[in-house]
Design a protein around this motif. Structure first.
Motif, short mmCIF file in Angstrom:
data_model
loop_
_atom_site.label_atom_id
_atom_site.label_comp_id
_atom_site.label_asym_id
_atom_site.label_seq_id
_atom_site.Cartn_x
_atom_site.Cartn_y
_atom_site.Cartn_z
N MET A 1 0.86 -1.17 0.00
CA MET A 1 0.00 0.00 0.00
C MET A 1 0.90 1.23 0.00
O MET A 1 1.81 1.34 0.81
N ASP B 1 -2.85 1.44 -4.50
CA ASP B 1 -2.38 0.05 -4.56
C ASP B 1 -1.13 -0.05 -5.41
O ASP B 1 -0.26 -0.87 -5.15
N GLU B 2 -1.05 0.78 -6.44
CA GLU B 2 0.08 0.74 -7.38
C GLU B 2 1.03 1.91 -7.12
O GLU B 2 0.60 3.05 -7.00
N LYS C 1 -0.64 -7.33 0.47
CA LYS C 1 -1.26 -6.70 -0.70
C LYS C 1 -2.32 -7.63 -1.31
O LYS C 1 -3.43 -7.21 -1.61
N PHE C 2 -1.99 -8.91 -1.45
CA PHE C 2 -2.93 -9.89 -2.00
C PHE C 2 -4.17 -10.00 -1.11
O PHE C 2 -5.30 -9.96 -1.59
N ALA D 1 -5.47 -7.90 1.04
CA ALA D 1 -6.31 -6.69 1.01
C ALA D 1 -7.08 -6.57 -0.30
O ALA D 1 -8.27 -6.24 -0.30
N THR D 2 -6.42 -6.86 -1.43
CA THR D 2 -7.10 -6.70 -2.72
C THR D 2 -8.10 -7.81 -3.00
O THR D 2 -9.06 -7.60 -3.74
N GLN D 3 -7.91 -8.99 -2.38
CA GLN D 3 -8.83 -10.11 -2.60
C GLN D 3 -9.96 -10.16 -1.57
O GLN D 3 -10.77 -11.08 -1.58
N SER E 1 -7.38 -7.10 6.02
CA SER E 1 -6.62 -5.88 5.78
C SER E 1 -5.13 -6.18 5.79
O SER E 1 -4.69 -7.22 6.29
N TYR E 2 -4.35 -5.27 5.25
CA TYR E 2 -2.89 -5.38 5.23
C TYR E 2 -2.37 -5.54 6.66
O TYR E 2 -1.49 -6.35 6.94
#
Length: 194
Positions: A1, A54-55, A143-144, A146-148, A152-153
């Protein structure tokens, strides 16, 4: 993040710095000018995180945009360059600042220790004692997750530190995932219940 942040002078309200970071970069003293670090250490600055990304590339683009806006208002005095693009003039300026700079033995030792960190440990993600996925590092795992929509991170890091399974929350209603470093052994379900 990743995120973009600003440092604001509490007394004058002037934005003195715009930056991009992750983790605790917004309040770290490394790679700051002596005046900037001094203001931070004496509590003269307010730290404000403007936006999360995210990026990393998106964060850099936003940082450049915000830095340009403040530079047009004659603010951002600690921003030597706009974003990560250094012009030749800036490179010469930085080089001249660093020439002849002497570091104490303590500082040299600290730099040596920081650069000698071991490689990231591999992380495994479990659900009900079953291996779901492997990651190269805790950052990749967080990261995975949180995005899936797994957790949370922060929960990923907490699970790695404490060994507890993730708990359901409003944003992540499933819960029950466990993150473990590759060199640690996961307890069997029987051991977890004891």
């Amino acid at each position: 993040m990743y995120y973009v942040y600003i440092h604001k002078d509490k007394k004058t309200g002037e934005i003195v710095y715009v930056g991009k970071g992750s983790n605790f970069r917004y309040c770290g003293y490394n790679s700051r000018s002596s005046e900037h670090a001094s203001m931070m250490k004496s509590g003269k600055l307010e730290y404000i995180i403007l936006k999360y990304f995210d990026e990393e590339e998106e964060a850099y683009t936003y940082e450049e945009k915000i830095t340009n806006q403040y530079k047009m208002l004659n603010q951002g005095k600690f921003n030597i360059s706009i974003g990560r693009r250094l012009g030749e003039e800036t490179k010469i300026k930085i080089s001249n600042i660093l020439k002849g700079k002497k570091r104490s033995l303590e500082t040299k030792e600290l730099i040596k220790r920081n650069h000698a960190r071991p490689h990231a440990k591999e992380v495994m993600m479990y659900k009900d004692g079953i291996l779901i996925k492997r990651f190269r590092s805790s950052r990749d795992a967080g990261k995975f997750a949180a995005t899936q929509g797994i957790c949370s991170y922060g929960w990923c890091g907490r699970s790695l530190k404490t060994g507890e399974s993730t708990k359901p929350t409003k944003n992540f209603p499933i819960g029950g995932y466990r993150f473990v470093y590759m060199d640690d052994k996961i307890q069997s379900r029987k051991d977890q219940c004891i």
